[in-house]
Write a protein that holds these residues in place. Sequence first.
Motif, short mmCIF file in Angstrom:
data_model
loop_
_atom_site.label_atom_id
_atom_site.label_comp_id
_atom_site.label_asym_id
_atom_site.label_seq_id
_atom_site.Cartn_x
_atom_site.Cartn_y
_atom_site.Cartn_z
N MET A 140 0.84 -1.19 0.00
CA MET A 140 0.00 0.00 0.00
C MET A 140 0.88 1.24 0.00
O MET A 140 1.76 1.39 0.85
N THR A 141 0.67 2.14 -0.95
CA THR A 141 1.44 3.38 -1.07
C THR A 141 0.70 4.49 -0.33
O THR A 141 -0.50 4.68 -0.50
N VAL A 200 7.61 12.32 -0.05
CA VAL A 200 8.97 12.39 0.47
C VAL A 200 9.93 12.33 -0.71
O VAL A 200 9.91 11.37 -1.49
N ALA A 201 10.75 13.37 -0.86
CA ALA A 201 11.75 13.44 -1.92
C ALA A 201 13.14 13.41 -1.30
O ALA A 201 13.39 14.09 -0.30
N VAL A 229 10.34 2.68 4.36
CA VAL A 229 11.05 3.49 3.38
C VAL A 229 12.32 2.75 3.00
O VAL A 229 13.12 2.38 3.87
N ASP A 230 12.50 2.51 1.71
CA ASP A 230 13.67 1.78 1.22
C ASP A 230 13.82 0.44 1.94
O ASP A 230 14.91 0.03 2.32
#
Length: 620
Positions: free
Chosen positions: A1-2, A7-8, A45-46
């Motif tokens: 799920m996104t 976030v950049a 994240v990652d």
Amino acid sequence: MTSDYDVAMGQDQECQYLCSHRTDRQAIKRATELIEEGYVAEWIVDNLPGATSFVTVDRKHKYYAAGFKIGYRDFSPLTGKQKYYINNHITLVLRYRQAPGRAGRNGGKVIVGFEVYTKSIEAAHRDSTGCPQDLHSDMDGMEMYIAPNTTTLARKYPSSSYLPEQDDTDDGSTLTIPYSYSVYFREDDSIEWSKRWDLYFNNQEDSNVIHWLAIINSLVICSLLTVIVAMVINRTYKQVHGKDGSGDDGKLLLKRRKPGNGAKSPRFREKAPTGLLEQKGEAGREDDWSSDEEFVEDITGWKLLHGDIFRPPPYAAYFAPLIGSGMQLVFMATGLLVLSCLGILNPSFRGGFVSVGVGLFVFAGIISGYFSSRLYKTFGGMNWRRNTLLTALLFPGLLFTTMFILNLFVWAQASSTALPFGTLVGLIALMLLIQLPLVYIGSWYGFHQSHPYEHPTKTHSVARPIPEQAWYTQSIYAALIAGFVPFAVVFIELLFVFRSLWQDKSGYYYVFGFLSIVSLVGILTVVEVAIVATYIMLCQENHNWWWQSVFIGGGSSFWIFLYCIVFYYTKLNIHGFISGLLFFSYSFLACTVYGLLTGTVGFLTAYAFVRRIYGAIKAD
């Protein structure tokens, strides 16, 4: 799920408004329940889970706990009543460093830390963008509370002088909760890319002492069993090669007992007298008996079963497929432990443990088919295709059907842990399109290209009657008594596994080295228990050892399931019928899988032991 969080890489955001959500009374009640029970949210994240950061008391070590709490509770200084607050502002701190290798030389960056800090901020005092006017000052929290509607309550309770402060009646009242977040990137060269998971494990270092105690406990129990097994083997060797039950060449002979009080027992190879010259006096008879006893020894205990010990077991058509499935589980468990110890399966490989386990089980179908069909052929079976279908579908089919039924309950609860329908279809396809052909190939080779297992003694046409057995050798009692020993070996390590699975959702089980050692010692204990229990059974002149060896090997699964029940009532805080049903059902499935695995090990051990001791004797 996104998620909707933007976030950049390398771009800080002091405050970013996300959305506002209108919540009714029912949703607030559910949210307070989740806060009360300590639920946490987990973001990734990652491939690194967002973590709450902690520092040890001496402030020398820092460690992470995966996830963050969705809210907290406090007490009103005026009334002393509990208040519930939701964390509606999230601060994300992403630590990065230069990427290793060529990517780093080209300016690439990698995430080595993902920290989440939460804050509850009231809906008032916000600017035009929706962010708090002063983010860093102390502000009142976002309380999960809607004031009661006295008009509605008065109509609902017309004859009552007391109106409750909390009521679930949906009167249309809502609470608007604004959500916002901040993002900060911080370069941190102190954390290596290969060691970025270490912070998640630092808080578990103190448990290493307990792990070592578990290993010492298992080694002590296994050593005691090794001594007992050595005594059994030594006793058996003496019975075969010494003066207790065989001649010098290991040849089994039946002893004729000397008749007394005028009663005459049948003579061994005795001919009927045909003339006066063949009639002898009492002295001659005594000489015959004495002469015979020089060559004939007494046969008692397990040697009496040489003509029945390899008689096919009852329900042999189901025995062979279950042993084949057990070999699949042995291969799967061995592969998972080896890959985990090598570091291939680790927390960063999300879902890898289950996925690789399913893959190993499916591709081990060829091993399952081979062992099942060869054992089936040994039992004298002829319909090898039926045996193939049973091997491929009996245990896997029952396992999948049970999981599918349990998944329906999870779907009914609208839980995110429910298996998607596509995943279930994929599992069926794996079972029918890959596993079934592999089992067929293995079965064909085991039945047509391999010889049946050879047995050192011939089976009599009439089964030998089994004498009355001692209570401790009966199936249920023997399995429970024998199963407690392997359970005593692994129960300390089981506590850590249970905590990681059910209790400590902020941690990961990663000590697969300790688990492998304890598992190896546990399997060795199952082997030794199977030898001792089988020997005791044979000494009781009980030749029904086939199924009993499986029950003895898998007996520890009963104690593990009992341990699950104790853990549920003493350590967990699970409410609701569905949640309890899922816990006990999945625990029962896991214990069944474990029981079949160790039961197969017990059978293989008993089979090898029986063939070895009866192969050392010859029977007339």
